[in-house]
Write a protein that holds these residues in place. Structure first.
Motif, short mmCIF file in Angstrom:
data_model
loop_
_atom_site.label_atom_id
_atom_site.label_comp_id
_atom_site.label_asym_id
_atom_site.label_seq_id
_atom_site.Cartn_x
_atom_site.Cartn_y
_atom_site.Cartn_z
N GLN A 74 0.86 -1.32 0.07
CA GLN A 74 0.11 -0.10 -0.06
C GLN A 74 0.80 1.11 -0.11
O GLN A 74 0.61 2.24 -0.44
CB GLN A 74 -0.81 0.00 1.21
CG GLN A 74 -2.16 -0.80 1.00
CD GLN A 74 -1.94 -2.26 1.39
OE1 GLN A 74 -0.80 -2.75 1.79
NE2 GLN A 74 -3.20 -2.95 1.96
N PHE A 75 2.02 1.38 0.80
CA PHE A 75 2.71 2.58 0.90
C PHE A 75 3.26 2.81 -0.39
O PHE A 75 3.60 3.89 -0.85
CB PHE A 75 3.69 2.21 2.14
CG PHE A 75 2.96 2.27 3.56
CD1 PHE A 75 2.08 3.34 3.77
CD2 PHE A 75 3.29 1.40 4.36
CE1 PHE A 75 1.47 3.29 4.92
CE2 PHE A 75 2.70 1.46 5.56
CZ PHE A 75 1.82 2.42 5.87
N LYS A 76 3.92 1.71 -1.04
CA LYS A 76 4.74 2.14 -2.20
C LYS A 76 3.81 2.53 -3.31
O LYS A 76 4.01 3.56 -4.09
CB LYS A 76 5.41 0.51 -2.64
CG LYS A 76 6.11 0.74 -3.66
CD LYS A 76 6.97 -0.75 -4.25
CE LYS A 76 7.45 -0.47 -5.59
NZ LYS A 76 8.21 -1.93 -5.86
N ALA A 131 0.78 1.70 11.26
CA ALA A 131 1.32 2.26 10.11
C ALA A 131 0.02 2.47 9.32
O ALA A 131 -0.16 3.38 8.56
CB ALA A 131 2.51 1.52 9.56
N LEU A 132 -0.48 1.44 9.06
CA LEU A 132 -1.56 1.13 8.03
C LEU A 132 -2.85 1.89 8.52
O LEU A 132 -3.53 2.58 7.89
CB LEU A 132 -2.14 -0.23 7.87
CG LEU A 132 -1.29 -1.10 6.99
CD1 LEU A 132 -1.40 -2.55 7.11
CD2 LEU A 132 -1.09 -0.67 5.47
N HIS A 172 -7.95 4.58 -2.09
CA HIS A 172 -6.93 4.35 -1.05
C HIS A 172 -7.58 3.96 0.17
O HIS A 172 -6.72 2.95 0.97
CB HIS A 172 -6.05 5.70 -0.96
CG HIS A 172 -5.47 6.12 -2.11
ND1 HIS A 172 -4.89 7.37 -2.43
CD2 HIS A 172 -5.36 5.30 -3.49
CE1 HIS A 172 -4.59 7.56 -3.69
NE2 HIS A 172 -4.74 6.18 -4.48
N LEU A 173 -8.34 4.39 0.70
CA LEU A 173 -8.98 4.16 2.14
C LEU A 173 -9.31 2.73 2.05
O LEU A 173 -8.83 1.95 2.96
CB LEU A 173 -10.08 5.08 2.38
CG LEU A 173 -10.83 4.85 3.69
CD1 LEU A 173 -10.03 4.90 4.80
CD2 LEU A 173 -12.30 5.61 3.92
N LYS A 174 -10.07 2.24 1.25
CA LYS A 174 -10.30 0.73 1.28
C LYS A 174 -9.14 -0.15 1.12
O LYS A 174 -9.20 -1.16 1.75
CB LYS A 174 -11.39 0.62 -0.07
CG LYS A 174 -12.90 0.82 -0.04
CD LYS A 174 -13.42 0.95 -1.27
CE LYS A 174 -13.18 1.73 -2.42
NZ LYS A 174 -14.17 1.65 -3.62
N SER A 175 -8.26 0.17 0.39
CA SER A 175 -6.99 -0.59 0.46
C SER A 175 -6.27 -0.64 1.84
O SER A 175 -5.75 -1.86 2.14
CB SER A 175 -6.08 0.03 -0.63
OG SER A 175 -4.88 -0.63 -0.81
#
Length: 209
Positions: A74-76, A131-132, A172-175
């Motif tokens: 997700q971050f990448k 972190a997530l 993004h939120l869902k991810s």
């Protein structure tokens, strides 16, 4: 020989014609983006663009930092998307001669965004779920702020860009929430209402552009 020479000339002509067609398509795309040029931007709209540029930077910088700590897709992936969001706002500002500053990573002109970043990079070191959750919180905030700015303007160009960014933030939120739950955690919305949050999660992934 004459037939061969005729064929070569014909082929060359067709290639040239195709290149002109593709060039026209590119120009049409550029003209389509020109329709987003803002007219008569108010001071409040300028402030909105300046603030959202930095808020998208908050997302990009935070995800870049957290991505260096945790091997989480997700971050990448979303970090690159946040750069695209910044570019969309920046292009709109450039087209309309709006002054702006992009500070180095981790630095923000807005004090509230600076405080958020400083908090996030500390809390994000705890564990991967923390972190997530930071990622989910940033997208949660982004969706609400974009909506508030859209509600305060009738400018079609700003609304169009902000709608696209908000669409991306919902994805993004869902991810991030998927990542949290996949790691046996839970997320409670910090800015969205519970109903709005649940509505977003119930939707399939959106196509934003």
């Amino acid at each position: 020989m004459k037939n061969l020479r005729y064929t070569s000339v014909t082929t060359l002509f067709m290639l040239l014609l195709m290149s002109l067609v593709y060039a026209c398509d590119d120009n049409q795309n550029e003209l389509a983006s020109d329709t987003l040029v803002v007219q008569d931007v108010t001071q409040e709209e300028i402030k909105a663009l300046q603030f959202m540029l930095e808020e998208e930077k908050l997302a990009r910088d935070t995800y870049s930092y957290l991505g260096s700590l945790w091997s989480v897709n997700q971050f990448k992936n979303i970090k690159s998307s946040e750069q695209t969001h910044m570019d969309a706002i920046e292009n709109l500002m450039i087209q309309n001669n709006i002054e702006y500053t992009i500070l180095p990573p981790g630095q923000f002109k807005d004090d509230t965004l600076q405080q958020l970043y400083d908090t996030f990079v500390v809390e994000g070191t705890t564990d991967v779920v923390s972190a997530l959750k930071i990622g989910a919180t940033i997208e949660d905030l982004d969706i609400v702020d974009l909506q508030n700015y859209m509600d305060a303007t009738t400018n079609p160009a700003i609304i169009t860009v902000f709608e696209r960014l908000q669409c991306g933030s919902r994805n993004h939120l869902k991810s991030f929430v998927f990542g949290i739950e996949n790691n046996l955690g839970t997320y409670t919305p910090q800015y969205l209402s519970q109903d709005a949050y649940e509505s977003i999660l119930s939707q399939n992934r959106e196509r934003c552009y």
